[in-house]
Motif scaffolding. Structure first.
Motif, mmCIF file in Angstrom:
data_model
loop_
_atom_site.group_PDB
_atom_site.id
_atom_site.type_symbol
_atom_site.label_atom_id
_atom_site.label_comp_id
_atom_site.label_asym_id
_atom_site.label_seq_id
_atom_site.Cartn_x
_atom_site.Cartn_y
_atom_site.Cartn_z
ATOM 1 N N TYR A 1 45.588 81.711 -32.811
ATOM 2 C CA TYR A 1 47.003 81.668 -33.164
ATOM 3 C C TYR A 1 47.704 83.016 -33.003
ATOM 4 O O TYR A 1 48.921 83.079 -32.961
ATOM 5 C CB TYR A 1 47.182 81.162 -34.596
ATOM 6 N N THR B 1 46.734 74.500 -29.306
ATOM 7 C CA THR B 1 46.865 74.829 -30.728
ATOM 8 C C THR B 1 45.711 74.336 -31.593
ATOM 9 O O THR B 1 45.775 74.434 -32.816
ATOM 10 C CB THR B 1 48.170 74.226 -31.279
ATOM 11 N N GLU B 2 44.665 73.819 -30.987
ATOM 12 C CA GLU B 2 43.572 73.232 -31.766
ATOM 13 C C GLU B 2 42.829 74.275 -32.600
ATOM 14 O O GLU B 2 42.428 74.004 -33.735
ATOM 15 C CB GLU B 2 42.586 72.532 -30.823
ATOM 16 N N HIS C 1 47.883 69.950 -27.731
ATOM 17 C CA HIS C 1 46.813 69.926 -28.734
ATOM 18 C C HIS C 1 45.775 70.995 -28.420
ATOM 19 O O HIS C 1 45.330 71.725 -29.321
ATOM 20 C CB HIS C 1 46.150 68.549 -28.781
ATOM 21 N N ARG D 1 51.713 72.992 -33.790
ATOM 22 C CA ARG D 1 50.548 72.321 -34.375
ATOM 23 C C ARG D 1 50.963 71.363 -35.493
ATOM 24 O O ARG D 1 50.474 70.221 -35.558
ATOM 25 C CB ARG D 1 49.591 73.374 -34.918
ATOM 26 N N LYS E 1 53.156 78.677 -32.203
ATOM 27 C CA LYS E 1 51.982 77.788 -32.236
ATOM 28 C C LYS E 1 51.871 76.980 -33.525
ATOM 29 O O LYS E 1 51.540 75.787 -33.498
ATOM 30 C CB LYS E 1 50.699 78.593 -32.010
ATOM 31 N N THR F 1 45.860 64.417 -32.929
ATOM 32 C CA THR F 1 44.881 65.207 -33.667
ATOM 33 C C THR F 1 43.481 64.945 -33.136
ATOM 34 O O THR F 1 43.247 64.010 -32.358
ATOM 35 C CB THR F 1 44.908 64.853 -35.163
#
Length: 263
Positions: free
Chosen positions: A118, A112-113, A109, A230, A226, A239
Protein backbone atom coordinates in the motif's frame (compact mmCIF):
# COMPACT_ATOMS: atom_id res chain seq x y z
CA UNK A 1 2.01 2.92 -25.30
CA UNK A 2 0.19 5.56 -23.26
CA UNK A 3 0.69 5.96 -19.52
CA UNK A 4 -1.68 7.89 -17.30
CA UNK A 5 -1.62 8.55 -13.56
CA UNK A 6 -5.13 8.72 -12.16
CA UNK A 7 -6.02 10.97 -9.25
CA UNK A 8 -9.45 9.85 -8.03
CA UNK A 9 -11.75 6.84 -7.96
CA UNK A 10 -14.02 8.52 -10.50
CA UNK A 11 -11.17 9.18 -12.89
CA UNK A 12 -10.03 5.58 -12.51
CA UNK A 13 -13.48 4.33 -13.58
CA UNK A 14 -13.48 6.60 -16.62
CA UNK A 15 -10.07 5.36 -17.71
CA UNK A 16 -10.81 1.67 -17.14
CA UNK A 17 -14.04 1.81 -19.14
CA UNK A 18 -12.79 4.18 -21.84
CA UNK A 19 -13.43 2.99 -25.40
CA UNK A 20 -15.94 0.40 -24.18
CA UNK A 21 -18.63 1.48 -26.65
CA UNK A 22 -18.85 -0.90 -29.62
CA UNK A 23 -20.61 0.94 -32.42
CA UNK A 24 -21.02 -2.16 -34.62
CA UNK A 25 -23.29 -3.90 -32.09
CA UNK A 26 -24.61 -0.86 -30.22
CA UNK A 27 -23.41 -2.15 -26.85
CA UNK A 28 -20.82 -1.30 -24.24
CA UNK A 29 -18.63 -4.33 -24.96
CA UNK A 30 -14.97 -3.54 -24.42
CA UNK A 31 -12.23 -5.23 -26.44
CA UNK A 32 -9.68 -4.57 -23.69
CA UNK A 33 -8.14 -7.07 -21.31
CA UNK A 34 -6.54 -6.08 -18.01
CA UNK A 35 -3.70 -7.04 -15.71
CA UNK A 36 -3.17 -5.45 -12.31
CA UNK A 37 0.12 -5.33 -10.39
CA UNK A 38 0.62 -4.02 -6.83
CA UNK A 39 3.93 -2.35 -7.68
CA UNK A 40 4.08 -0.11 -10.75
CA UNK A 41 7.72 -1.07 -11.25
CA UNK A 42 6.71 -4.67 -12.00
CA UNK A 43 6.99 -5.51 -15.69
CA UNK A 44 5.27 -8.10 -17.84
CA UNK A 45 7.93 -10.79 -17.92
CA UNK A 46 6.52 -14.28 -17.54
CA UNK A 47 7.53 -16.60 -14.71
CA UNK A 48 9.65 -18.43 -17.28
CA UNK A 49 11.96 -15.47 -17.95
CA UNK A 50 11.36 -13.10 -15.04
CA UNK A 51 14.87 -13.48 -13.63
CA UNK A 52 18.15 -13.65 -15.56
CA UNK A 53 19.26 -17.21 -16.15
CA UNK A 54 16.00 -18.65 -14.83
CA UNK A 55 13.71 -21.18 -16.52
CA UNK A 56 13.51 -20.17 -20.19
CA UNK A 57 16.11 -22.71 -21.30
CA UNK A 58 14.22 -25.48 -19.53
CA UNK A 59 10.74 -24.87 -20.91
CA UNK A 60 10.52 -28.19 -22.75
CA UNK A 61 11.77 -30.19 -19.80
CA UNK A 62 9.47 -28.48 -17.33
CA UNK A 63 6.38 -29.06 -19.43
CA UNK A 64 7.37 -32.62 -20.34
CA UNK A 65 7.86 -33.56 -16.68
CA UNK A 66 4.63 -31.82 -15.68
CA UNK A 67 2.63 -33.74 -18.28
CA UNK A 68 4.26 -36.98 -17.17
CA UNK A 69 3.62 -36.65 -13.45
CA UNK A 70 0.35 -34.70 -13.50
CA UNK A 71 -1.42 -37.00 -15.94
CA UNK A 72 -2.98 -39.18 -13.25
CA UNK A 73 -4.40 -36.14 -11.48
CA UNK A 74 -5.95 -34.19 -14.34
CA UNK A 75 -5.52 -36.05 -17.63
CA UNK A 76 -9.16 -36.11 -18.82
CA UNK A 77 -9.37 -32.31 -19.19
CA UNK A 78 -6.02 -31.93 -21.02
CA UNK A 79 -6.24 -32.80 -24.71
CA UNK A 80 -3.77 -30.28 -26.18
CA UNK A 81 -0.47 -28.68 -25.19
CA UNK A 82 -2.45 -25.49 -24.57
CA UNK A 83 -4.63 -27.26 -22.01
CA UNK A 84 -1.50 -28.52 -20.28
CA UNK A 85 0.11 -25.08 -20.34
CA UNK A 86 -3.00 -23.50 -18.82
CA UNK A 87 -3.14 -26.16 -16.10
CA UNK A 88 0.56 -25.76 -15.33
CA UNK A 89 0.30 -21.96 -15.13
CA UNK A 90 -2.77 -22.24 -12.95
CA UNK A 91 -0.86 -24.32 -10.40
CA UNK A 92 2.34 -22.30 -10.32
CA UNK A 93 4.70 -23.94 -12.79
CA UNK A 94 6.97 -21.43 -14.59
CA UNK A 95 5.53 -20.98 -18.10
CA UNK A 96 5.57 -18.36 -20.83
CA UNK A 97 1.93 -17.50 -20.06
CA UNK A 98 0.74 -14.38 -18.24
CA UNK A 99 -2.56 -14.06 -16.38
CA UNK A 100 -5.07 -11.46 -17.60
CA UNK A 101 -8.75 -10.80 -17.05
CA UNK A 102 -11.65 -9.34 -18.98
CA UNK A 103 -12.72 -7.57 -15.76
CA UNK A 104 -11.12 -4.24 -14.80
CA UNK A 105 -12.31 -4.76 -11.22
CA UNK A 106 -10.57 -8.12 -10.97
CA UNK A 107 -7.40 -6.37 -12.16
CA UNK A 108 -7.88 -3.75 -9.43
CA UNK A 109 -8.23 -6.52 -6.87
CA UNK A 110 -4.72 -7.69 -7.63
CA UNK A 111 -3.44 -4.11 -7.40
CA UNK A 112 -4.83 -3.81 -3.86
CA UNK A 113 -4.95 -7.36 -2.50
CA UNK A 114 -1.74 -7.17 -0.44
CA UNK A 115 -1.54 -4.38 2.20
CA UNK A 116 2.25 -4.77 2.22
CA UNK A 117 2.27 -2.86 -1.08
CA UNK A 118 0.00 0.00 0.00
CA UNK A 119 2.98 2.32 0.26
CA UNK A 120 3.78 1.83 -3.43
CA UNK A 121 2.01 2.95 -6.59
CA UNK A 122 0.28 0.13 -8.46
CA UNK A 123 -0.61 -0.20 -12.12
CA UNK A 124 -3.22 -1.66 -14.45
CA UNK A 125 -2.21 -2.67 -17.95
CA UNK A 126 -5.00 -2.31 -20.50
CA UNK A 127 -4.57 -3.99 -23.90
CA UNK A 128 -6.95 -3.96 -26.85
CA UNK A 129 -6.75 -7.44 -28.35
CA UNK A 130 -8.19 -6.19 -31.64
CA UNK A 131 -4.99 -4.19 -32.10
CA UNK A 132 -2.58 -6.95 -31.07
CA UNK A 133 -4.47 -9.36 -33.34
CA UNK A 134 -3.38 -7.26 -36.32
CA UNK A 135 0.17 -8.56 -35.87
CA UNK A 136 -0.80 -12.23 -35.74
CA UNK A 137 0.35 -14.57 -38.52
CA UNK A 138 -2.14 -14.91 -41.37
CA UNK A 139 -3.08 -18.46 -40.39
CA UNK A 140 -4.07 -17.37 -36.88
CA UNK A 141 -6.01 -14.37 -38.15
CA UNK A 142 -7.85 -16.70 -40.52
CA UNK A 143 -8.71 -18.99 -37.61
CA UNK A 144 -10.29 -16.08 -35.74
CA UNK A 145 -12.35 -15.13 -38.80
CA UNK A 146 -13.54 -18.70 -39.32
CA UNK A 147 -14.65 -18.97 -35.69
CA UNK A 148 -16.04 -15.43 -35.56
CA UNK A 149 -13.94 -14.89 -32.44
CA UNK A 150 -11.64 -12.22 -31.04
CA UNK A 151 -9.57 -14.38 -28.69
CA UNK A 152 -8.54 -17.99 -28.95
CA UNK A 153 -9.35 -21.17 -27.09
CA UNK A 154 -7.07 -24.18 -26.73
CA UNK A 155 -9.12 -26.04 -29.34
CA UNK A 156 -8.65 -23.20 -31.83
CA UNK A 157 -4.88 -23.09 -31.33
CA UNK A 158 -4.24 -26.82 -31.55
CA UNK A 159 -4.79 -27.20 -35.34
CA UNK A 160 -2.27 -24.41 -36.03
CA UNK A 161 0.32 -25.44 -33.45
CA UNK A 162 0.21 -28.82 -31.78
CA UNK A 163 3.43 -28.06 -29.89
CA UNK A 164 5.21 -24.88 -28.81
CA UNK A 165 8.02 -25.36 -31.33
CA UNK A 166 5.45 -25.23 -34.15
CA UNK A 167 3.86 -22.17 -32.58
CA UNK A 168 7.20 -20.37 -32.44
CA UNK A 169 7.76 -21.00 -36.15
CA UNK A 170 4.48 -19.36 -37.23
CA UNK A 171 6.14 -15.96 -37.69
CA UNK A 172 9.59 -14.38 -37.86
CA UNK A 173 8.45 -11.36 -35.85
CA UNK A 174 7.27 -11.25 -32.22
CA UNK A 175 3.52 -11.39 -31.64
CA UNK A 176 1.16 -11.93 -28.74
CA UNK A 177 -2.22 -13.61 -28.62
CA UNK A 178 -4.78 -14.04 -25.89
CA UNK A 179 -6.55 -17.30 -25.22
CA UNK A 180 -9.19 -18.43 -22.79
CA UNK A 181 -8.28 -21.52 -20.77
CA UNK A 182 -10.68 -24.36 -20.15
CA UNK A 183 -12.77 -23.93 -17.01
CA UNK A 184 -10.37 -25.87 -14.82
CA UNK A 185 -12.07 -24.72 -11.63
CA UNK A 186 -14.25 -21.96 -10.21
CA UNK A 187 -11.25 -19.66 -9.77
CA UNK A 188 -10.71 -19.48 -13.55
CA UNK A 189 -14.41 -18.76 -14.09
CA UNK A 190 -14.87 -16.21 -11.29
CA UNK A 191 -11.75 -14.26 -12.25
CA UNK A 192 -12.98 -13.98 -15.88
CA UNK A 193 -9.49 -15.15 -16.74
CA UNK A 194 -7.47 -15.52 -19.90
CA UNK A 195 -3.79 -15.85 -20.74
CA UNK A 196 -1.36 -14.09 -23.04
CA UNK A 197 1.33 -16.04 -24.87
CA UNK A 198 4.19 -14.91 -27.11
CA UNK A 199 6.00 -16.88 -29.80
CA UNK A 200 9.20 -17.47 -27.88
CA UNK A 201 10.19 -18.38 -24.30
CA UNK A 202 12.65 -15.48 -24.04
CA UNK A 203 10.26 -12.76 -25.23
CA UNK A 204 8.93 -10.15 -22.77
CA UNK A 205 5.51 -8.65 -23.28
CA UNK A 206 6.28 -5.21 -21.84
CA UNK A 207 9.07 -4.77 -24.41
CA UNK A 208 6.61 -5.70 -27.16
CA UNK A 209 3.79 -3.46 -25.89
CA UNK A 210 6.09 -0.46 -25.38
CA UNK A 211 6.42 -0.24 -29.17
CA UNK A 212 2.67 -0.27 -29.81
CA UNK A 213 1.17 3.13 -30.52
CA UNK A 214 -2.46 2.01 -30.43
CA UNK A 215 -4.54 -0.08 -28.07
CA UNK A 216 -2.18 -0.13 -25.09
CA UNK A 217 -2.32 2.02 -21.99
CA UNK A 218 -0.92 1.74 -18.48
CA UNK A 219 -2.82 3.31 -15.60
CA UNK A 220 -0.86 4.23 -12.51
CA UNK A 221 -2.87 3.82 -9.28
CA UNK A 222 -1.24 6.07 -6.65
CA UNK A 223 -0.44 4.60 -3.27
CA UNK A 224 -2.68 7.21 -1.64
CA UNK A 225 -5.68 5.90 -3.61
CA UNK A 226 -5.23 2.20 -2.92
CA UNK A 227 -7.14 2.02 0.37
CA UNK A 228 -10.19 3.71 -1.13
CA UNK A 229 -10.08 1.38 -4.14
CA UNK A 230 -9.76 -1.64 -1.84
CA UNK A 231 -12.68 -0.61 0.39
CA UNK A 232 -14.96 -0.01 -2.58
CA UNK A 233 -14.02 -3.33 -4.17
CA UNK A 234 -14.92 -5.03 -0.90
CA UNK A 235 -18.28 -3.29 -0.96
CA UNK A 236 -19.08 -4.61 -4.44
CA UNK A 237 -17.90 -8.09 -3.38
CA UNK A 238 -14.76 -8.30 -5.51
CA UNK A 239 -12.80 -10.18 -2.86
CA UNK A 240 -10.63 -13.24 -2.32
CA UNK A 241 -13.70 -15.10 -1.05
CA UNK A 242 -15.33 -14.76 -4.48
CA UNK A 243 -12.30 -14.85 -6.77
CA UNK A 244 -10.63 -17.80 -5.01
CA UNK A 245 -13.51 -20.01 -3.90
CA UNK A 246 -12.77 -22.35 -1.02
CA UNK A 247 -11.35 -22.14 2.47
CA UNK A 248 -8.01 -20.70 1.31
CA UNK A 249 -9.73 -17.75 -0.36
CA UNK A 250 -12.06 -17.28 2.59
CA UNK A 251 -9.15 -17.12 5.03
CA UNK A 252 -7.17 -14.76 2.80
CA UNK A 253 -10.18 -12.42 2.67
CA UNK A 254 -10.77 -12.54 6.43
CA UNK A 255 -7.10 -12.00 7.20
CA UNK A 256 -6.96 -8.88 5.02
CA UNK A 257 -10.42 -7.53 5.84
CA UNK A 258 -9.87 -7.60 9.60
CA UNK A 259 -6.24 -6.52 9.60
CA UNK A 260 -5.40 -3.06 11.03
CA UNK A 261 -5.27 -0.30 8.46
CA UNK A 262 -1.66 0.38 7.41
CA UNK A 263 -0.34 3.76 8.51
Amino acid sequence: MKEHRVGTWTELQEELFAEAWNESIGRFRSSFVFRGVPDASHGLSSSLNRDPGSFADHEKGLLRAFRKYARGHFAPACETVWDWLALAQHHGLPTRLLDWTFSPYVALHFVTEDPAFYGLDGAVWCVDYRETNRLLPDSLQAQLRIEGADVFTADMLAPEARELTAFDRLADHPFVLFFEPPSLDARIVNQFALFSVMNGPQLCLDTFLAKQERGVRRLIVPAALKQEVRDKLDQVNVTERVLMPGLDGLCRWLRRYYSPRPR
